[in-house]
Motif scaffolding. Structure first.
Motif, PDB file in Angstrom:
ATOM      1  N   ALA A 143     -58.556  -1.210  44.235  1.00 51.66           N
ATOM      2  CA  ALA A 143     -58.256  -1.376  42.804  1.00 51.66           C
ATOM      3  C   ALA A 143     -57.276  -2.531  42.607  1.00 51.66           C
ATOM      4  N   GLU A 144     -56.332  -2.643  43.518  1.00 47.81           N
ATOM      5  CA  GLU A 144     -55.389  -3.764  43.458  1.00 47.81           C
ATOM      6  C   GLU A 144     -56.106  -5.080  43.737  1.00 47.81           C
ATOM      7  N   GLY A 145     -57.101  -5.052  44.631  1.00 46.01           N
ATOM      8  CA  GLY A 145     -57.888  -6.248  44.897  1.00 46.01           C
ATOM      9  C   GLY A 145     -58.639  -6.706  43.669  1.00 46.01           C
ATOM     10  N   LEU A 146     -59.202  -5.758  42.903  1.00 43.52           N
ATOM     11  CA  LEU A 146     -59.868  -6.100  41.648  1.00 43.52           C
ATOM     12  C   LEU A 146     -58.879  -6.701  40.664  1.00 43.52           C
ATOM     13  N   TRP A 147     -57.701  -6.068  40.541  1.00 43.49           N
ATOM     14  CA  TRP A 147     -56.672  -6.561  39.624  1.00 43.49           C
ATOM     15  C   TRP A 147     -56.257  -7.990  39.989  1.00 43.49           C
ATOM     16  N   ASN A 148     -56.070  -8.256  41.253  1.00 41.31           N
ATOM     17  CA  ASN A 148     -55.652  -9.586  41.698  1.00 41.31           C
ATOM     18  C   ASN A 148     -56.757 -10.622  41.542  1.00 41.31           C
ATOM     19  N   SER A 149     -58.010 -10.182  41.487  1.00 37.30           N
ATOM     20  CA  SER A 149     -59.124 -11.123  41.324  1.00 37.30           C
ATOM     21  C   SER A 149     -59.257 -11.609  39.880  1.00 37.30           C
ATOM     22  N   LEU A 150     -58.598 -10.922  38.946  1.00 43.54           N
ATOM     23  CA  LEU A 150     -58.659 -11.324  37.542  1.00 43.54           C
ATOM     24  C   LEU A 150     -57.852 -12.600  37.322  1.00 43.54           C
ATOM     25  N   PRO A 151     -58.347 -13.532  36.503  1.00 42.15           N
ATOM     26  CA  PRO A 151     -57.524 -14.685  36.123  1.00 42.15           C
ATOM     27  C   PRO A 151     -56.223 -14.220  35.477  1.00 42.15           C
ATOM     28  N   ALA A 152     -55.186 -15.019  35.586  1.00 40.52           N
ATOM     29  CA  ALA A 152     -53.846 -14.623  35.148  1.00 40.52           C
ATOM     30  C   ALA A 152     -53.815 -14.179  33.690  1.00 40.52           C
ATOM     31  N   VAL A 153     -54.571 -14.844  32.814  1.00 40.76           N
ATOM     32  CA  VAL A 153     -54.512 -14.517  31.394  1.00 40.76           C
ATOM     33  C   VAL A 153     -54.988 -13.091  31.133  1.00 40.76           C
ATOM     34  N   TYR A 154     -55.918 -12.592  31.930  1.00 38.84           N
ATOM     35  CA  TYR A 154     -56.405 -11.225  31.746  1.00 38.84           C
ATOM     36  C   TYR A 154     -55.385 -10.220  32.278  1.00 38.84           C
ATOM     37  N   ARG A 155     -54.719 -10.563  33.346  1.00 37.38           N
ATOM     38  CA  ARG A 155     -53.681  -9.672  33.865  1.00 37.38           C
ATOM     39  C   ARG A 155     -52.505  -9.581  32.888  1.00 37.38           C
ATOM     40  N   GLN A 156     -52.273 -10.629  32.136  1.00 40.09           N
ATOM     41  CA  GLN A 156     -51.137 -10.660  31.216  1.00 40.09           C
ATOM     42  C   GLN A 156     -51.447 -10.032  29.855  1.00 40.09           C
ATOM     43  N   CYS A 157     -52.710 -10.144  29.400  1.00 40.86           N
ATOM     44  CA  CYS A 157     -53.000  -9.785  28.008  1.00 40.86           C
ATOM     45  C   CYS A 157     -54.083  -8.727  27.812  1.00 40.86           C
ATOM     46  N   ALA A 158     -54.991  -8.595  28.753  1.00 43.66           N
ATOM     47  CA  ALA A 158     -56.201  -7.819  28.484  1.00 43.66           C
ATOM     48  C   ALA A 158     -55.959  -6.319  28.425  1.00 43.66           C
ATOM     49  N   VAL A 159     -56.646  -5.689  27.486  1.00 44.11           N
ATOM     50  CA  VAL A 159     -56.755  -4.237  27.432  1.00 44.11           C
ATOM     51  C   VAL A 159     -57.949  -3.846  28.296  1.00 44.11           C
ATOM     52  N   SER A 160     -57.767  -2.881  29.168  1.00 39.55           N
ATOM     53  CA  SER A 160     -58.828  -2.523  30.103  1.00 39.55           C
ATOM     54  C   SER A 160     -59.307  -1.095  29.885  1.00 39.55           C
TER      55      SER A 160
END
Length: 239
Positions: A143-160
């Motif tokens: 799950a952390e690998g998936l999170w780290n694969s996201l571009p930075a803008v999605y990690r900072q702003c996206a609702v999941s």
């Protein structure tokens, strides 16, 4: 006798092949060859066709039959191709703001069904582009690998939006993470893509003989299709 690769006449006899045809070796470039080969180099047009067929639900044996290449050559071709497929998503840049992604895990296996490898995916709801991908087990680390694969803008702003698998809760920010059931429709896009992936990548089809025997090729084939899918999505969005 001239070398078929470099044209040098500095060649010598070098035994024979498995069917008794005399072989020659070029002293200049080291290439070994026969005088009248039954098969020549694979044309570039055939390789381009193979690249397209690898995106369809066709086994390697089927591709070999369609294109006329040998299965051994085709296996060597994909063994060389898949390790060079980029292992990060290629999506257009987006501005910071309200972004929504849907995440899910897809079961697969390599070699035998007991050797499970889960495909973790994230799709942006608006653009339908795959913005995250990780292949591993079904643990918190994946799950952390998936999170780290996201571009930075999605990690900072996206609702999941995800299912209720506990690994997500341990990694995704609580304020922007919403576990939901299928009946809500909040994960319908990623679930639909899972179906597309199984329909287009033959090694992901359940109850089929086209399963992966090599993990590197398994990962490469999935990334190869995802890059193609994202490219098509971007072209359609521009129309």
């Amino acid at each position: 006798m001239k070398c078929q690769a470099c044209g040098s006449a500095h060649t010598v006899k070098n035994g024979s092949n498995a069917v008794g045809t005399p072989k020659f070796m070029c002293r200049s470039c080291g290439r070994q060859f026969v005088e009248h080969p039954k098969k020549g180099p694979i044309p570039q047009e055939t390789k381009e066709l193979i690249d397209k067929l690898l995106l369809e639900r066709i086994s390697l044996a089927g591709i070999a039959r369609v294109t006329g290449v040998s299965e051994r050559w085709l296996q060597d071709y994909v063994n060389d191709k898949y390790p060079h497929v980029p292992r990060e998503v290629a999506v257009k840049k987006v501005q910071k703001g309200r972004l929504t992604i849907e995440c899910d895990e897809l079961w697969s296996f390599v070699g035998k069904k007991g050797n499970k490898h889960w495909v973790w995916l994230a799709i942006e709801t608006d653009s339908k582009a795959i913005v995250g991908l990780y292949i591993g087990d079904r643990s918190r680390e994946s799950a952390e690998g998936l999170w780290n694969s996201l571009p930075a803008v999605y990690r900072q702003c996206a609702v999941s939006y995800t299912d209720f698998w506990e690994a997500y809760e341990a990694i995704f920010p609580a304020k922007r993470h919403f576990p939901v059931g299928k009946e809500t429709g909040k994960t319908s896009h990623i679930e639909r893509f899972n179906c597309t992936l199984r329909q287009r990548v033959s090694r992901l089809v359940r109850k089929a003989l086209s399963f992966s025997k090599k993990l590197e090729n398994h990962i490469g084939a999935i990334w190869y299709f995802v890059h193609y899918y994202n490219a098509v999505i971007q072209v359609e969005a521009a129309l």
